[in-house]
Enzyme design. Sequence first.
Site, PDB file in Angstrom:
ATOM      1  N   LYS A  13      -4.105  18.668  -5.093  1.00  0.00           N
ATOM      2  CA  LYS A  13      -5.364  17.957  -5.966  1.00  0.00           C
ATOM      3  C   LYS A  13      -6.808  18.103  -5.136  1.00  0.00           C
ATOM      4  O   LYS A  13      -7.717  18.450  -6.090  1.00  0.00           O
ATOM      5  CB  LYS A  13      -5.227  16.648  -6.278  1.00  0.00           C
ATOM      6  CG  LYS A  13      -3.926  16.212  -7.211  1.00  0.00           C
ATOM      7  CD  LYS A  13      -3.801  14.661  -7.480  1.00  0.00           C
ATOM      8  CE  LYS A  13      -3.789  13.806  -6.317  1.00  0.00           C
ATOM      9  NZ  LYS A  13      -2.365  13.742  -5.521  1.00  0.00           N
ATOM     10  N   ARG A  88      -3.594   5.562 -10.020  1.00  0.00           N
ATOM     11  CA  ARG A  88      -2.204   5.654  -9.473  1.00  0.00           C
ATOM     12  C   ARG A  88      -1.320   4.651 -10.165  1.00  0.00           C
ATOM     13  O   ARG A  88      -0.270   4.753  -9.859  1.00  0.00           O
ATOM     14  CB  ARG A  88      -2.457   5.671  -7.993  1.00  0.00           C
ATOM     15  CG  ARG A  88      -2.389   7.201  -7.325  1.00  0.00           C
ATOM     16  CD  ARG A  88      -2.668   6.868  -6.175  1.00  0.00           C
ATOM     17  NE  ARG A  88      -2.289   7.709  -4.961  1.00  0.00           N
ATOM     18  CZ  ARG A  88      -3.030   8.591  -4.502  1.00  0.00           C
ATOM     19  NH1 ARG A  88      -4.399   8.699  -4.495  1.00  0.00           N
ATOM     20  NH2 ARG A  88      -2.243   9.401  -3.429  1.00  0.00           N
ATOM     21  N   ARG A 127       0.119  20.450   6.815  1.00  0.00           N
ATOM     22  CA  ARG A 127      -1.186  20.055   6.214  1.00  0.00           C
ATOM     23  C   ARG A 127      -1.793  19.672   7.464  1.00  0.00           C
ATOM     24  O   ARG A 127      -1.494  18.715   8.232  1.00  0.00           O
ATOM     25  CB  ARG A 127      -1.408  19.481   5.267  1.00  0.00           C
ATOM     26  CG  ARG A 127      -2.902  18.906   4.853  1.00  0.00           C
ATOM     27  CD  ARG A 127      -2.996  18.640   3.717  1.00  0.00           C
ATOM     28  NE  ARG A 127      -2.488  17.052   3.434  1.00  0.00           N
ATOM     29  CZ  ARG A 127      -2.800  16.449   2.462  1.00  0.00           C
ATOM     30  NH1 ARG A 127      -3.252  16.903   1.266  1.00  0.00           N
ATOM     31  NH2 ARG A 127      -2.360  14.976   2.254  1.00  0.00           N
ATOM     32  N   ARG A 159      -3.371  13.972   9.259  1.00  0.00           N
ATOM     33  CA  ARG A 159      -3.177  12.671   8.686  1.00  0.00           C
ATOM     34  C   ARG A 159      -2.077  12.006   9.060  1.00  0.00           C
ATOM     35  O   ARG A 159      -0.870  12.275   8.991  1.00  0.00           O
ATOM     36  CB  ARG A 159      -3.329  12.604   7.265  1.00  0.00           C
ATOM     37  CG  ARG A 159      -4.840  13.152   6.661  1.00  0.00           C
ATOM     38  CD  ARG A 159      -4.676  13.301   5.240  1.00  0.00           C
ATOM     39  NE  ARG A 159      -4.144  12.372   4.545  1.00  0.00           N
ATOM     40  CZ  ARG A 159      -4.136  12.525   3.149  1.00  0.00           C
ATOM     41  NH1 ARG A 159      -4.988  13.281   2.367  1.00  0.00           N
ATOM     42  NH2 ARG A 159      -3.492  11.518   2.451  1.00  0.00           N
ATOM     43  N   ARG A 170       5.531   7.866   0.284  1.00  0.00           N
ATOM     44  CA  ARG A 170       4.384   8.174  -0.605  1.00  0.00           C
ATOM     45  C   ARG A 170       4.948   8.781  -1.967  1.00  0.00           C
ATOM     46  O   ARG A 170       4.508   8.642  -2.918  1.00  0.00           O
ATOM     47  CB  ARG A 170       3.261   9.203  -0.098  1.00  0.00           C
ATOM     48  CG  ARG A 170       2.390   8.528   0.809  1.00  0.00           C
ATOM     49  CD  ARG A 170       1.674   9.316   1.777  1.00  0.00           C
ATOM     50  NE  ARG A 170       0.578  10.405   1.199  1.00  0.00           N
ATOM     51  CZ  ARG A 170       0.248  11.427   1.763  1.00  0.00           C
ATOM     52  NH1 ARG A 170       0.664  11.869   2.746  1.00  0.00           N
ATOM     53  NH2 ARG A 170      -0.813  12.123   0.938  1.00  0.00           N
TER      54      ARG A 170
HETATM   55  P1  AMP Z   1      -4.946  10.868  -1.089  1.00  0.00           P
HETATM   56  O1  AMP Z   1      -5.717  11.307  -0.156  1.00  0.00           O
HETATM   57  O2  AMP Z   1      -5.100  10.735  -2.555  1.00  0.00           O
HETATM   58  O3  AMP Z   1      -3.571  10.905  -0.744  1.00  0.00           O
HETATM   59  O4  AMP Z   1      -4.662   8.997  -0.730  1.00  0.00           O
HETATM   60  C1  AMP Z   1      -4.274   8.586   0.685  1.00  0.00           C
HETATM   61  C2  AMP Z   1      -4.081   7.082   0.581  1.00  0.00           C
HETATM   62  O5  AMP Z   1      -5.011   6.330  -0.077  1.00  0.00           O
HETATM   63  C3  AMP Z   1      -2.760   6.704  -0.457  1.00  0.00           C
HETATM   64  O6  AMP Z   1      -1.494   7.069   0.112  1.00  0.00           O
HETATM   65  C4  AMP Z   1      -2.976   5.345  -0.728  1.00  0.00           C
HETATM   66  O7  AMP Z   1      -2.648   4.736   0.453  1.00  0.00           O
HETATM   67  C5  AMP Z   1      -4.586   5.236  -0.679  1.00  0.00           C
HETATM   68  N1  AMP Z   1      -5.098   5.464  -2.082  1.00  0.00           N
HETATM   69  C6  AMP Z   1      -5.967   6.655  -2.724  1.00  0.00           C
HETATM   70  N2  AMP Z   1      -6.118   6.339  -3.803  1.00  0.00           N
HETATM   71  C7  AMP Z   1      -5.477   5.315  -4.243  1.00  0.00           C
HETATM   72  C8  AMP Z   1      -5.196   4.747  -5.301  1.00  0.00           C
HETATM   73  N3  AMP Z   1      -5.845   5.183  -6.644  1.00  0.00           N
HETATM   74  N4  AMP Z   1      -4.661   3.396  -5.426  1.00  0.00           N
HETATM   75  C9  AMP Z   1      -4.212   2.742  -4.315  1.00  0.00           C
HETATM   76  N5  AMP Z   1      -4.298   3.400  -3.306  1.00  0.00           N
HETATM   77  C10 AMP Z   1      -4.876   4.743  -3.124  1.00  0.00           C
END
Ligand code: AMP
Length: 217
Positions: A13, A88, A127, A159, A170
């Site tokens: 994404k 989400r 990654r 990360r 996740r």
């Molecule tokens: P991402 O970089 O999009 O994979 O997000 C990393 C982490 O941030 C996720 O595993 C969640 O812990 C938190 N996070 C990001 N976006 C959301 C969201 N829309 N709702 C809740 N937690 C989020």
Amino acid sequence: MKIILFGPPGVGKGTQAKLLVEEFHCTHISTGDLLREAVKKQTPLGVKAKSYMDAGNLVPDEIVIGLIEEVLSTDTARDNFILDGFPRTVPQAEALDALFAKLNIKLDYVISIEVENDEIVRRLSQRRLCRNCGRIYTLSQLAENQTTCTMCGGEIYQRDDDRPDAVRRRLEVYQQQTQPLIEYYKKSGKLIPINGMHEIGYVHKLILDQIYKGYKG
Ligand code: AMP
């Protein structure tokens, strides 16, 4: 262009969002990036979010909804944006619809990138990122013992939530809380499914083909 980029973690994404930003000159709104920035700066919000993120769990809805309200209410973002990693959960999607109605925003597309689970686990374990410019690498793009970014010299890191336990969590969270949104957006007629198993440039082309075709769902 007003787009939601949707899909499990690790489907690309963030990478596709950057390419779409180049194409449409829109604002990239990534809740993951906003939260990581808050964690780095140790703001009260960042301190609250960190433990959820490290464990691979979702940050509470009210926190991320507040973040999105703040960003989408700015003039630059409102007319031309890509939402990456939000919504989400169903409550987040409902809050977003209410916000769109309040701000008179008409969403164009929900692009759903689909990749098989084994491939997701493989991609996330490989990654690496640049702490400075955010460039994403896979291990095979880095020389042995390379610790700095080829573009800017920043530190390369993994990360915490790309480690195997957090990745498994996740994916579970995605299946339980996020996947139901596919049905939610199917009903809106704006959902575009995209096969994300191909290489980056080809996936980008698939997305553009659908957008320019004026896909009606
Ligand atoms: P991402 O970089 O999009 O994979 O997000 C990393 C982490 O941030 C996720 O595993 C969640 O812990 C938190 N996070 C990001 N976006 C959301 C969201 N829309 N709702 C809740 N937690 C989020």
